[in-house]
Structures are given as C-alpha cells and as structure tokens.
Design a protein around this motif. Structure first.
Motif, PDB file in Angstrom:
ATOM      1  N   UNK A  38       0.569  -1.379  -0.219  1.00 23.07           N
ATOM      2  CA  UNK A  38      -0.458   0.001   0.272  1.00 23.07           C
ATOM      3  C   UNK A  38       1.087   1.420   0.173  1.00 23.07           C
ATOM      4  N   UNK A  39       1.900   0.487   0.658  1.00 24.13           N
ATOM      5  CA  UNK A  39       2.781   2.257   0.936  1.00 24.13           C
ATOM      6  C   UNK A  39       3.925   2.059  -0.276  1.00 24.13           C
ATOM      7  N   UNK A  40       3.995   1.488  -1.009  1.00 27.41           N
ATOM      8  CA  UNK A  40       4.759   1.493  -2.831  1.00 27.41           C
ATOM      9  C   UNK A  40       4.105   2.617  -3.422  1.00 27.41           C
ATOM     10  N   UNK A  41       2.010   1.686  -3.501  1.00 32.32           N
ATOM     11  CA  UNK A  41       1.510   2.492  -4.713  1.00 32.32           C
ATOM     12  C   UNK A  41       1.267   3.924  -4.007  1.00 32.32           C
ATOM     13  N   UNK A  42       1.504   4.188  -2.625  1.00 31.76           N
ATOM     14  CA  UNK A  42       1.198   5.754  -3.019  1.00 31.76           C
ATOM     15  C   UNK A  42       1.926   6.492  -2.860  1.00 31.76           C
ATOM     16  N   UNK A  43       3.480   5.181  -3.116  1.00 35.12           N
ATOM     17  CA  UNK A  43       4.723   6.536  -3.001  1.00 35.12           C
ATOM     18  C   UNK A  43       5.418   7.581  -3.947  1.00 35.12           C
ATOM     19  N   UNK A  44       4.704   8.211  -4.099  1.00 34.70           N
ATOM     20  CA  UNK A  44       4.141   9.132  -4.536  1.00 34.70           C
ATOM     21  C   UNK A  44       3.527  10.290  -3.682  1.00 34.70           C
ATOM     22  N   UNK A  45       3.222  10.282  -3.094  1.00 39.63           N
ATOM     23  CA  UNK A  45       2.070  10.488  -1.840  1.00 39.63           C
ATOM     24  C   UNK A  45       3.465  11.180  -0.600  1.00 39.63           C
ATOM     25  N   UNK A  46       3.827  12.145  -0.143  1.00 41.30           N
ATOM     26  CA  UNK A  46       4.231  12.164   1.107  1.00 41.30           C
ATOM     27  C   UNK A  46       3.659  11.617   2.671  1.00 41.30           C
ATOM     28  N   UNK A  47       1.887  11.519   2.675  1.00 42.00           N
ATOM     29  CA  UNK A  47       1.781  11.451   3.654  1.00 42.00           C
ATOM     30  C   UNK A  47       1.147  10.000   3.499  1.00 42.00           C
ATOM     31  N   UNK A  48       0.567   9.478   2.370  1.00 41.48           N
ATOM     32  CA  UNK A  48       0.129   8.129   2.261  1.00 41.48           C
ATOM     33  C   UNK A  48       0.890   7.401   1.742  1.00 41.48           C
ATOM     34  N   UNK A  49       1.954   7.494   1.845  1.00 42.98           N
ATOM     35  CA  UNK A  49       2.989   6.935   1.241  1.00 42.98           C
ATOM     36  C   UNK A  49       3.925   6.277   2.461  1.00 42.98           C
ATOM     37  N   UNK A  50       3.454   6.440   3.210  1.00 45.54           N
ATOM     38  CA  UNK A  50       4.665   6.789   4.938  1.00 45.54           C
ATOM     39  C   UNK A  50       4.044   5.867   6.012  1.00 45.54           C
ATOM     40  N   UNK A  51       1.973   5.675   5.612  1.00 51.12           N
ATOM     41  CA  UNK A  51       1.306   5.030   6.562  1.00 51.12           C
ATOM     42  C   UNK A  51       2.241   4.524   7.431  1.00 51.12           C
ATOM     43  N   UNK A  52       1.903   4.330   8.928  1.00 53.47           N
ATOM     44  CA  UNK A  52       2.089   3.037   9.823  1.00 53.47           C
ATOM     45  C   UNK A  52       1.181   2.317   9.411  1.00 53.47           C
ATOM     46  N   UNK A  53       0.803   2.237  10.192  1.00 54.99           N
ATOM     47  CA  UNK A  53      -0.336   0.907   9.394  1.00 54.99           C
ATOM     48  C   UNK A  53      -2.547   1.522   8.630  1.00 54.99           C
ATOM     49  N   UNK A  54      -2.853   0.819   8.959  1.00 49.24           N
ATOM     50  CA  UNK A  54      -4.312   0.938   8.279  1.00 49.24           C
ATOM     51  C   UNK A  54      -5.993   0.756   9.156  1.00 49.24           C
ATOM     52  N   UNK A  55      -6.936   1.251   8.612  1.00 48.16           N
ATOM     53  CA  UNK A  55      -7.898   0.813   8.852  1.00 48.16           C
ATOM     54  C   UNK A  55      -8.698  -0.730   8.635  1.00 48.16           C
ATOM     55  N   UNK A  56      -9.250  -1.271   9.145  1.00 48.78           N
ATOM     56  CA  UNK A  56      -9.527  -2.411   8.594  1.00 48.78           C
ATOM     57  C   UNK A  56     -10.605  -2.626   7.445  1.00 48.78           C
ATOM     58  N   UNK A  57     -11.541  -1.741   7.818  1.00 45.04           N
ATOM     59  CA  UNK A  57     -12.375  -1.168   6.925  1.00 45.04           C
ATOM     60  C   UNK A  57     -11.578  -1.842   5.349  1.00 45.04           C
ATOM     61  N   UNK A  58     -10.636  -1.205   5.392  1.00 44.96           N
ATOM     62  CA  UNK A  58      -9.394  -1.659   4.069  1.00 44.96           C
ATOM     63  C   UNK A  58      -9.953  -2.486   3.194  1.00 44.96           C
ATOM     64  N   UNK A  59      -9.937  -3.610   3.646  1.00 42.41           N
ATOM     65  CA  UNK A  59      -9.713  -5.363   3.431  1.00 42.41           C
ATOM     66  C   UNK A  59     -10.308  -5.648   3.219  1.00 42.41           C
TER      67      UNK A  59
END
Length: 350
Positions: A120-141
């Motif tokens: 997920x972080x790799x796909x959002x690599x161009x975004x400084x905020x979303x590309x360096x997340x420490x976690x994610x919500x279960x709702x995305x599973x």
C-alpha cells in the motif's frame, strides 16, 4: 399412555421414553380444575360409569397417578435444556476467544498484514502523507480485491498471496502448504455472536437452574421412600454439576469479552455512529470478507505454483536424459570372445 412412561419418569431414564414424549406429556397434563373434576368423578362414580369416560380424560387421570409427575417431568426437561443451552453458549464463547487470540498472536497473519501495508505504501509512494503510513484501518481489507493491475489480470489480494507463497512459505505448491490465517468460516461464526444475548442466556439459565433445584427438593420432600431413588441421586448430581459448569462458563464468557476488547484496541476499531461499543459483527465480518478473498486467491496461486514446479521437474528430467551418452568400448581383436565371433561369422558365410 405408553406402559413404559411411569418407570421412565420415576427413574429419569430417557432411553426408555424419549424426551419429546415426556415434553408432550408435560405440555398436555391436566390443569388443576380439570384434574379436580376428573378425580371427583372417579371417586364418586360407579364402575360402569367410570368406563364411560372419554380416552382423553382417562389419559389425564392415569398421568396424574405418576407421583409428582409435573415436578419430575419439569426437572427432566430442564436437564436437557440446560445441557443444550450451555453447549451452545460454550461453542460461541470458544469461537470468539480462539479467533481473537489468533488475530493477536498469529505470526503468519502479521506477515500478511505487513505485506499489505508495504505494498500500500509502495503504491502511494508519490504521496508523502499516504506513502509512509504506519498502519491502516480494517475497513480497507474487503476492498483490496478491487485494486487491479494495469492489465486487469490480477488484483492486490492475488499479488499479496503470490508474494507470500514465494517468499514466506517454503512448502508453497505442495500439500504441506498451510493457510496462514484463521479459516474464513471461523470469522463468520464469530461475527454472529452477540455478547448481550449470551449474557441474557446465562442469567436465564442460572434463574431456571435455581428453580430446578427447588423443584428437586420439593419432589424429594413429597416422595415416598419407594419412589425417592434414583431421582434424588441423579437430579442432585445434575444440579451440582450444572452449577459448577455454569460458573465456569460465566468466567469463560468474561474472558472472551476481554479478549475481544483487546483485539478491538489492538486494531484501533471504533464503534459505529450512534453505538456505544464495538460489536463482534463489525470486526469479524471485515476479516471474514478479506480472509475469504485471500483463501480463494491462495488456493488458485498454490495450484499455479504446483503446476510450475511440476513443469520444471519434467524439464529437468528431459535435460538429464538428453545429456546421457552411450559409452562404447574398443574391441580387442585377440580376445577369445572376438575370435569366436569371427569364426561363427565365417561359418555362416560359407
């Protein structure tokens, strides 16, 4: 009335008369008013007048002749109800406890979640905020299967599964490969559990058990010595064991609720709008959807790897076979074997 009914009720033996029959007899027993009229008729009527009674009235009278039938039957029926109910509660408590424990302690599940976060972080690599997340919500599973590759041949779940099999599972493509998460059906069953219903069931069971204990004491107090056993021994033993079992299940339910709350806190799940607490359905059904998607992809990719390994093995065999060379030895013209061969050849030509 079955001729075996009386001894079966007195001895608490469901092998002679099944529980359904006893329940039917209990439900159709005479009311106090009906029994009073029937008894009065029997006491005052002549023999030929007694015979004029309809079969239902005869049946109710005969049933009333079983010593304290109502109390005994009620205890026998509750015994079966208790065992069925406590077993049902135990199964539900165990499935929530087991699934919660696996979510918190399963190493392979953590590895899968780590891959989801990394990709997920790799796909959002161009975004400084979303590309360096420490976690994610279960709702995305449950939504991961909707993230497709450019050629639309693979989704993100497929990719995570394939990467996991090739890099974390040394038995991938064989029958020794083990699914890395709890079974989807376990999540589904856990998602159907409602703690408030289990709590109500436990309270009702305790209340009914107390009533049964009083009923047993009443029956024993009113029974003659002849009809006291084995009812007293069997039912007293049941009540004592049921009280112990109920207490143990109350503790298990409390532990299951605490374990679930630990799971909720660990994954940072928040209650739905307007609700005070997080329900098992909210958490476990998210996992069920993802786990079901993951297992379907896991089965497909495992078969794919299995075919690849089989093809590779077949190609290796062909390569080894092709590289084999037939070794020839130079024939010694003076050997006995060669001289005999030449002699035989000369005889044949002549």
């Amino acid at each position: 009335m079955n001729i075996f009914t009386v001894p079966a009720v007195l001895t608490v033996d469901n092998s002679v008369v099944d529980l359904e029959t006893i329940e039917a007899l209990y439900e159709n027993r005479a009311t106090s008013d009906e029994l009073g009229k029937i008894t009065k008729h029997y006491e005052n009527a002549k023999e030929d007048e007694v015979k004029l009674l309809d079969k239902p009235e005869q049946f109710l009278y005969e049933l009333s002749q079983i010593p304290d039938f109502e109390g005994r039957a009620h205890c026998i029926i509750f015994q079966a109800v208790f065992l069925d109910t406590i077993s049902s509660i135990r199964r539900k408590v165990e499935i929530v406890s087991n699934v919660s424990k696996e979510l918190l302690e399963c190493d392979s599940l953590r590895e899968v979640m780590g891959l989801v976060l990394a990709f997920g972080n790799y796909m959002n690599g161009g975004n400084r905020t979303r590309g360096q997340a420490d976690g994610f919500g279960l709702e995305i599973l449950p939504k991961l299967k909707d993230v497709k590759s450019r050629d639309n041949r693979m989704n993100l779940v497929d990719y995570v599964v394939l990467y996991y099999l090739r890099n974390f599972d040394k038995n991938a493509g064989t029958d020794r490969s083990v699914f890395p998460m709890p079974e989807p059906q376990d999540f589904f069953q856990a998602g159907q559990v409602k703690f408030e219903d289990l709590t109500k069931d436990m309270r009702k069971l305790k209340k009914d058990l107390t009533a049964c204990e009083k009923n047993v004491q009443k029956v024993c107090a009113n029974s003659s010595e002849e009809n006291l056993q084995p009812f007293k021994e069997k039912m007293a033993g049941f009540v004592s064991a049921a009280q112990t079992e109920h207490s143990a299940e109350e503790e298990s339910l409390d532990l299951a609720q605490r374990s679930f709350q630990d799971t909720v806190s660990y994954f940072g799940v928040k209650p739905k709008s307007g609700e005070k607490d997080v329900a098992p359905n909210l958490v476990f059904m998210l996992w069920y959807e993802f786990c079901n998607d993951f297992k379907n992809a896991w089965t497909r990719q495992n078969k794919k790897i299995s075919k690849e390994k089989l093809k590779e093995a077949q190609e290796n065999i062909k390569k080894i076979t092709a590289e084999k060379r037939v070794e020839t030895k130079k024939i010694n013209a003076n050997s006995l074997k060669e001289r005999l061969r030449q002699k035989e050849a000369g005889v044949s030509s002549s």
